[in-house]
Design a protein around this motif. Structure first.
Motif, PDB file in Angstrom:
ATOM      1  N   ARG A  34       1.230  -1.597   0.022  1.00 56.93           N
ATOM      2  CA  ARG A  34       0.170  -0.421   0.246  1.00 56.93           C
ATOM      3  C   ARG A  34       0.765   1.087  -0.152  1.00 56.93           C
ATOM      4  NH1 ARG A  34      -4.201  -1.496   3.058  1.00 56.93           N
ATOM      5  NH2 ARG A  34      -5.161  -2.347   1.014  1.00 56.93           N
ATOM      6  N   ASN A  55       1.146   4.058  -2.507  1.00 60.59           N
ATOM      7  CA  ASN A  55       0.307   5.173  -2.564  1.00 60.59           C
ATOM      8  C   ASN A  55       1.486   6.076  -3.394  1.00 60.59           C
ATOM      9  OD1 ASN A  55      -2.136   4.474  -1.453  1.00 60.59           O
ATOM     10  ND2 ASN A  55      -0.900   4.696   0.947  1.00 60.59           N
ATOM     11  N   LYS A  80       0.754   6.748  -6.680  1.00 61.57           N
ATOM     12  CA  LYS A  80      -0.575   6.859  -6.954  1.00 61.57           C
ATOM     13  C   LYS A  80      -0.425   8.647  -7.025  1.00 61.57           C
ATOM     14  CE  LYS A  80      -3.683   5.119  -4.814  1.00 61.57           C
ATOM     15  NZ  LYS A  80      -4.540   4.841  -3.949  1.00 61.57           N
ATOM     16  N   GLN A 127      -5.611  -2.740  -9.502  1.00 58.61           N
ATOM     17  CA  GLN A 127      -6.475  -1.637 -10.098  1.00 58.61           C
ATOM     18  C   GLN A 127      -6.857  -0.769  -8.655  1.00 58.61           C
ATOM     19  OE1 GLN A 127      -9.629  -2.315 -12.477  1.00 58.61           O
ATOM     20  NE2 GLN A 127      -9.027   0.658 -13.276  1.00 58.61           N
ATOM     21  N   GLU A 128      -6.985  -2.012  -7.663  1.00 58.96           N
ATOM     22  CA  GLU A 128      -7.554  -1.278  -6.696  1.00 58.96           C
ATOM     23  C   GLU A 128      -6.311  -0.764  -5.921  1.00 58.96           C
ATOM     24  OE1 GLU A 128      -9.393  -3.533  -3.145  1.00 58.96           O
ATOM     25  OE2 GLU A 128     -10.142  -4.437  -4.641  1.00 58.96           O
ATOM     26  N   ILE A 159      -3.496   0.567  -7.261  1.00 59.35           N
ATOM     27  CA  ILE A 159      -2.774   1.834  -7.999  1.00 59.35           C
ATOM     28  C   ILE A 159      -4.007   2.699  -8.755  1.00 59.35           C
ATOM     29  CG2 ILE A 159      -2.147   0.489  -9.858  1.00 59.35           C
ATOM     30  CD1 ILE A 159       0.468   1.927  -9.231  1.00 59.35           C
ATOM     31  N   LYS A 160      -5.069   1.968  -9.300  1.00 56.47           N
ATOM     32  CA  LYS A 160      -6.015   3.019  -9.725  1.00 56.47           C
ATOM     33  C   LYS A 160      -5.823   2.816 -11.247  1.00 56.47           C
ATOM     34  CE  LYS A 160      -6.863   7.305  -8.366  1.00 56.47           C
ATOM     35  NZ  LYS A 160      -7.408   8.536  -7.889  1.00 56.47           N
ATOM     36  N   THR A 161      -4.996   3.915 -11.327  1.00 57.63           N
ATOM     37  CA  THR A 161      -4.372   3.735 -12.515  1.00 57.63           C
ATOM     38  C   THR A 161      -3.410   2.052 -13.956  1.00 57.63           C
ATOM     39  OG1 THR A 161      -4.859   5.282 -12.974  1.00 57.63           O
ATOM     40  CG2 THR A 161      -4.054   4.468 -15.057  1.00 57.63           C
ATOM     41  N   GLU A 162      -3.855   1.353 -14.029  1.00 58.92           N
ATOM     42  CA  GLU A 162      -2.822  -0.103 -13.892  1.00 58.92           C
ATOM     43  C   GLU A 162      -0.837   0.583 -14.752  1.00 58.92           C
ATOM     44  OE1 GLU A 162      -4.140  -4.030 -15.426  1.00 58.92           O
ATOM     45  OE2 GLU A 162      -5.984  -3.501 -14.102  1.00 58.92           O
TER      46      GLU A 162
END
Ligand code: ADP
Length: 545
Positions: A9, A13, A16, A43-44, A46-49
């Protein structure tokens, strides 16, 4: 205990939040690469793979999406990163060689280029991050503000257990190795390997297995031995494996009591009382009075592993970069926590922090150490010992760093009795040698009376030299032998009266006496020299624990 998930995580972060450059210093490239791959495709998290592209000095960028361009040159590689048009994480594996250090000159063009792309990465429409992955940490001054160091901690208990379970499963199948371990014994084996990297742990287990074709609880010794060797190789840390205990330390009852009260404070039961794990103590005082001795004995009292940190070596430039050395030492102590980290002669490292002309390295490392002391969450108890305290930076002495600062003064009469007892009992075991000599109160009292102003090390010397007298004449030892030596030795406190006075003055304001009031109250002695009187008052405040 740190979990893998926290590490994932945290790194996600940073990606991200568009941190342009992360620096991970570790030998465990595979572990880091697999972590980065798993983050990049989650994706969960880092949002954008992102794609992961790795660069090595020998091959340049490799793999899908890198095109045909030759990116072996660092500048070309950076240009490719600059122009890359989709979300990506670029892992640069050998880039530290452009950063200087270890006798190399930094490559100013590469450094300039990195600075140029730093802000472009932050604002690019596609999220892009760069990770420097190297076995050593070398931070060029110009990039300090752009690079974030990511501490990739040594593997956790569960990660090592996974490896061990895998090895056991494979060997069970092949039937080549006999495995006799229950769950509890397996945990002990895993605990013994804490502080090693995954591949080192794997090697240690493999060695334990092949040595006798078996894996059993007896192999804890093999793994511990392997770990001791590996830690020794770093040349900065040393595992202290001694049999010393508090009975080997004469006097210093106040400090002993403080330590005794904090025994077991690592356990969960202490948390029920809302108690924090103790941070550490700074022990200062007259040289030769038992600071190192008591530091070693704490390990036995608390039943915790003890690591000695050679702070001089951290800065010597002989092994690795100073910054990395400090981080690695902390990581190792944390990996085997609960543990004790003993920083011997701390003044050798942090003397004149603010004035050393090393481009700020010392003060950066000092800052890192202080922050760690203040915020550390893992139960690593720090014992710092110092002889020359006057030039220690005041930041180190502020509340919140150490739990207490203790001052070890010249031993009092009562303490000298105890120190004589320790050393006489240790050596006089054979009736042929001690003959009629008895370690009784009368004799101890006489010897203590003759050794006013002696430090513990000098008392030990009296015992040894006294025995030499008897040994030389091939007879049993007598009280006379020891008395003669007492009169011959001129103690350090006489030859260095001024220094002792000044460290006492220092301690009166800042430290607590390691000797309790009941031992100090009978102390009205003063050590007279031709031109000075050094000890009408002893050093350190009286707070009895
Ligand atoms: P310091 O670290 O304070 O300079 P050390 O702990 O290295 O001193 O002491 C050197 C030696 O002197 C010890 O190994 C021990 O043999 C002896 N000694 C010093 N103080 C004591 C003491 N309080 N009790 C027993 N022995 C002592």
């Amino acid at each position: 205990m740190e979990k893998k998930i926290d590490r994932e995580r945290l790194m996600a972060n940073l990606f991200k939040a568009r941190f342009p450059f992360l620096y991970v210093a570790t030998w465990e490239e595979d572990r880091v690469l697999s972590l980065i791959h798993s983050i990049a495709s989650n994706q969960e998290l880092i949002k954008t793979e992102r794609k992961v592209l790795t660069w090595k000095l020998t091959t340049g960028f490799e793999g899908e999406g890198t095109g045909r361009a030759d990116t072996k040159s660092a500048i070309k590689a950076l240009e490719m990163i600059e122009n890359y048009q989709s979300p990506a994480i670029f892992v640069l594996q050998d880039f530290h060689i452009f950063f200087g250090g270890e006798g190399r000159q930094p490559d100013h063009q590469v450094i300039r280029k990195l600075r140029d792309i730093s802000s472009k990465l932050k604002h690019s429409s596609n999220p892009k991050n760069v990770v420097f992955l190297s076995p050593v940490l070398i931070l060029p001054h110009d990039l300090e503000k752009d690079i974030t160091i990511f501490d990739f901690n040594l593997p956790t208990f569960n990660e090592i257990k996974e490896i061990l379970d895998e090895m056991i499963a494979v060997n069970k199948q092949s039937g080549r190795i006999e495995i006799s371990l229950n769950e509890e014994e397996k945990e002990k084996l895993v605990n013994a390997a804490l502080g090693l990297t995954l591949s080192e742990a794997e090697n240690a287990f493999a060695r334990a297995m092949v040595e006798d074709g078996k894996l059993s609880i007896k192999d804890v010794e093999v793994v511990l031995g392997e770990k001791e060797q590996i830690i020794k190789k770093t040349e900065i840390l040393e595992f202290i494996n001694n049999r010393l205990n508090m009975k080997d330390v004469g006097g210093l009852e106040n400090l002993k009591r403080w330590l005794r009260k904090r025994n077991k404070s690592w356990l969960e039961s202490a948390q029920k009382y809302g108690l924090p794990a103790p941070k550490g103590v700074l022990i200062t005082g007259v040289p030769g009075c038992g600071k190192s001795l008591i530091s070693k004995a704490i390990s036995e009292m608390w039943q915790l592993p003890l690591l000695r940190l050679d702070i001089g070596k951290i800065f010597s430039g002989l092994v690795g970069s100073s910054e990395e050395n400090m981080r690695k030492a902390i990581q190792t102590a944390e990996a085997i926590a609960p543990s004790i980290l003993w920083i011997d002669e701390i003044e050798k490292g942090f003397n004149g922090v603010n004035s050393s002309g090393d481009g700020g390295t010392t003060s950066r490392i000092f800052g890192h150490f202080l922050t760690w002391m203040q915020e550390k969450e893992k139960p690593v108890f720090v014992i710092a010992t110092a002889n020359n305290i006057s030039s220690l930076p005041t930041e180190l002495l502020r509340k919140g760093r150490f739990d207490e600062i203790f001052f070890v003064d010249l031993p009092t009469h009562r303490e000298r009795i105890e120190i004589f007892r320790v050393h006489l009992e240790k050596r006089l075991k054979d009736p042929e040698i001690y003959g009629n000599f008895q370690i009784n109160q009368d004799n101890l009292n006489t010897l203590a009376g003759l050794t006013e102003g002696f430090v513990g090390a000098e008392i030990e010397q009296v015992v040894i030299n006294g025995l030499f007298e008897a040994f030389y004449e091939e007879r049993s030892v007598t009280m006379n032998d020891f008395e003669k030596i007492c009169k011959q030795i001129i103690p350090l406190s006489v030859t260095q009266a001024e220094q002792i006075k000044s460290i006492r003055d220092w301690a009166n304001v800042r430290a607590v006496a390691a000797t309790p009031f009941e031992d100090r109250s009978e102390y009205s002695e003063s050590v007279e020299t031709a031109d000075s009187d050094i000890s009408t008052s002893r050093g350190g405040r009286t707070i009895d624990f």
